[in-house]
Write a protein that holds these residues in place. Structure first.
Motif, PDB file in Angstrom:
ATOM      1  N   PRO A 112      -0.589  -0.548 -10.965  1.00  0.00           N
ATOM      2  CA  PRO A 112      -2.039  -0.947 -11.396  1.00  0.00           C
ATOM      3  C   PRO A 112      -2.913  -0.781 -10.425  1.00  0.00           C
ATOM      4  O   PRO A 112      -2.780  -1.183  -9.263  1.00  0.00           O
ATOM      5  N   ALA A 113      -3.928  -0.979 -10.402  1.00  0.00           N
ATOM      6  CA  ALA A 113      -5.508  -0.527  -9.539  1.00  0.00           C
ATOM      7  C   ALA A 113      -6.017  -2.101  -9.486  1.00  0.00           C
ATOM      8  O   ALA A 113      -5.533  -2.643 -10.231  1.00  0.00           O
ATOM      9  N   TYR A 114      -6.056  -2.516  -8.122  1.00  0.00           N
ATOM     10  CA  TYR A 114      -6.779  -3.648  -8.239  1.00  0.00           C
ATOM     11  C   TYR A 114      -7.845  -4.253  -8.301  1.00  0.00           C
ATOM     12  O   TYR A 114      -8.316  -3.486  -8.844  1.00  0.00           O
ATOM     13  N   ASP A 115      -7.445  -5.465  -9.110  1.00  0.00           N
ATOM     14  CA  ASP A 115      -8.923  -5.592 -10.616  1.00  0.00           C
ATOM     15  C   ASP A 115      -9.115  -6.652  -9.852  1.00  0.00           C
ATOM     16  O   ASP A 115      -9.241  -7.797  -9.234  1.00  0.00           O
ATOM     17  N   GLU A 116     -10.707  -6.000  -9.187  1.00  0.00           N
ATOM     18  CA  GLU A 116     -11.503  -6.836  -8.106  1.00  0.00           C
ATOM     19  C   GLU A 116     -11.295  -8.058  -8.677  1.00  0.00           C
ATOM     20  O   GLU A 116     -11.862  -9.303  -8.283  1.00  0.00           O
ATOM     21  N   ASP A 117     -12.278  -7.941 -10.323  1.00  0.00           N
ATOM     22  CA  ASP A 117     -13.328  -8.951 -10.923  1.00  0.00           C
ATOM     23  C   ASP A 117     -11.330 -10.008 -11.203  1.00  0.00           C
ATOM     24  O   ASP A 117     -12.138 -11.356 -11.975  1.00  0.00           O
ATOM     25  N   LEU A 118     -10.273  -9.945 -10.940  1.00  0.00           N
ATOM     26  CA  LEU A 118      -9.977 -10.941 -11.449  1.00  0.00           C
ATOM     27  C   LEU A 118      -9.442 -12.196 -11.258  1.00  0.00           C
ATOM     28  O   LEU A 118      -9.586 -14.175 -11.755  1.00  0.00           O
ATOM     29  N   ARG A 130     -12.382 -13.893 -12.037  1.00  0.00           N
ATOM     30  CA  ARG A 130     -12.827 -15.013 -13.899  1.00  0.00           C
ATOM     31  C   ARG A 130     -11.821 -15.711 -13.727  1.00  0.00           C
ATOM     32  O   ARG A 130     -11.629 -16.822 -15.005  1.00  0.00           O
ATOM     33  N   ASN A 183       1.520  -8.608 -19.191  1.00  0.00           N
ATOM     34  CA  ASN A 183       1.453  -7.717 -17.671  1.00  0.00           C
ATOM     35  C   ASN A 183       1.086  -8.211 -16.928  1.00  0.00           C
ATOM     36  O   ASN A 183      -0.437  -8.817 -16.022  1.00  0.00           O
ATOM     37  N   LYS A 213      -0.774  -8.647  -8.632  1.00  0.00           N
ATOM     38  CA  LYS A 213      -1.457  -7.557  -7.701  1.00  0.00           C
ATOM     39  C   LYS A 213      -2.396  -8.647  -6.710  1.00  0.00           C
ATOM     40  O   LYS A 213      -2.068  -8.679  -5.829  1.00  0.00           O
ATOM     41  N   ASP A 245      -0.796  -7.025 -13.240  1.00  0.00           N
ATOM     42  CA  ASP A 245      -2.037  -7.300 -12.615  1.00  0.00           C
ATOM     43  C   ASP A 245      -2.198  -8.528 -11.516  1.00  0.00           C
ATOM     44  O   ASP A 245      -2.594  -8.803 -10.707  1.00  0.00           O
TER      45      ASP A 245
END
Ligand code: GMT
Length: 374
Positions: free
Chosen positions: A182-188, A191, A264, A270, A267
């Motif tokens: 998956p694309a790296y979820d910068e905001d995870l 959050r 999931n 990651k 993410d």
């Protein structure tokens, strides 16, 4: 004509269900006709495939039965599907109850069907020690047309515990790393309330006692004394409350995040730097492959099949069971030595690519199918 395979498995979250479902999907893509036989739709089976069928086992629950007879309903359903769908092979995941039910179904069915049984662990490492089930498990192993085990360790243990010379073929767990980036979820991280410069340690399991999640927390506590970091605990199960209490006892509430069951996990992996698996029993540890495919180095115990997945010093580290100083030392090294982390991270991905790719491993199952149908 394409082969028709019935797959009998637990549909719920867990390595064996994932392996069985991914195997079915890949076989369907190779033009097999695949029939899942289970209580509910396997959770990974989200897309529609024209050559994958799902047959639901409905468990009869009449007041006269003290316990709903799942095994009998399953055997009955397998026999029905074998005849109606003209199955060539039943691939049972777990000796008990799935291989036993498949053997019973074979006797009931009019069609000659072959039984392939895959041993995943608990049926051998836990149930095999129970005298009341030993004979039945041995029977399932000896009467199947072919038996596979998910690690060399499980194969050896099976042959020792059941004193059987049945030929068992090792077919490791596998993963499709291509699909899982998956694309790296910068905001995870933000959050989840984790500082961007903070390191993340992750553990994912079903929180059974054998997973020793309490030791994951203890080891993390030692790591936390040296490195500003957060522990993500993913999953739920019987030990959950005890583990929560352990976190309180060690005053780690601000540093440990309980995420419960998550579908999931890619993410979460990651954003993770190290994965811990400190089980006292583990026939393989599919979750290690999931981490490695995201470039997350793993630290695990020298138990069961774990050393077949973690090559010590190459894609992670192995510590003796219960040696939490060893675990914390290795984790601290990984979190503080960037060049070490980069090396092990890239070697983790390479090993998945070279040894545990879906296509390569499913070929081994296909050769087992060819052999029993010869
Ligand atoms: O680990 C569990 O408790 C779940 C269990 C399952 O049935 O899914 O996992 C077993 O099978 C997986 C798939 O082959 C293996 O990767 C796990 O190591 C194995 N678990 C144990 O041996 C404890």
């Amino acid at each position: 004509m394409s082969k028709r395979i019935g797959i009998v498995c637990y549909p719920t979250v867990g390595g064996s269900g994932v392996v069985a479902t991914e195997l079915g999907i890949f076989l369907a893509e190779q033009q097999y006709e695949v029939h899942f036989i289970s209580t509910t739709m396997p959770f990974r089976l989200k897309r529609l495939y024209p050559n994958i069928y799902f047959h639901e086992v409905e468990v009869a629950n009449y007041p006269v039965f003290k316990h709903p007879p799942y095994d009998l309903s399953l055997a009955n359903k397998i026999a029905e599907v074998v005849d109606r769908e003209q199955l060539d092979i039943i691939h049972a995941h777990y000796a008990v109850p799935h291989a036993i039910c498949s053997l019973f179904a074979k006797q009931m069915a009019k069609r000659d069907v072959k039984i392939v049984t895959t041993l995943h662990g608990t049926d051998i490492t836990v149930l095999g020690i129970d005298d009341s089930l030993q004979n039945m498990i041995r029977f399932a192993i000896e009467q199947s047309d072919a038996v596979t085990a998910v690690s060399e360790s499980l194969k050896t243990q099976t042959q020792d515990v059941f004193e059987t010379d049945t030929d068992i073929q090792v077919v490791h767990n596998f993963i499709d790393s291509e699909e899982r980036i998956p694309a790296y979820d910068e905001d995870l991280k933000r959050r989840l309330g984790i500082n961007m410069d903070e390191k993340v340690v992750i553990h994912i399991s079903n929180f059974r006692k054998v997973k020793r999640v309490d030791q994951v927390v203890e080891a993390f506590s030692k790591v936390r004394d040296h490195v500003q970091s957060t522990l993500l605990l993913v999953g739920d199960g019987p030990e959950y409350s005890k583990v929560r209490q352990k976190v309180i006892d060690l005053k780690l509430q601000d540093d440990v995040i309980f995420l419960g069951r998550q579908d999931n996990i890619q993410d979460l992996l990651k954003i993770s730097d190290v994965k811990l698996l400190l089980s006292e029993k583990e026939s393989f540890g599919l979750v290690l492959l999931e981490a490695m495919s995201q470039g997350v180095p793993c630290v695990g115990t020298k138990v069961g099949g774990i050393p077949e997945v973690i090559d010590d010093g190459v894609n992670g580290f192995i510590c003796p069971l219960g040696d939490l100083d060893c675990v914390s030392d290795k984790v601290v090294n990984l979190l503080t030595d960037e060049s070490l982390w980069n090396k092990l991270s890239s070697q983790s991905k390479d090993i998945v690519e070279q040894q545990f790719q879906t296509e390569q491993i499913v070929k081994q199952y296909e050769s087992v199918y060819d052999r029993v149908l010869e």
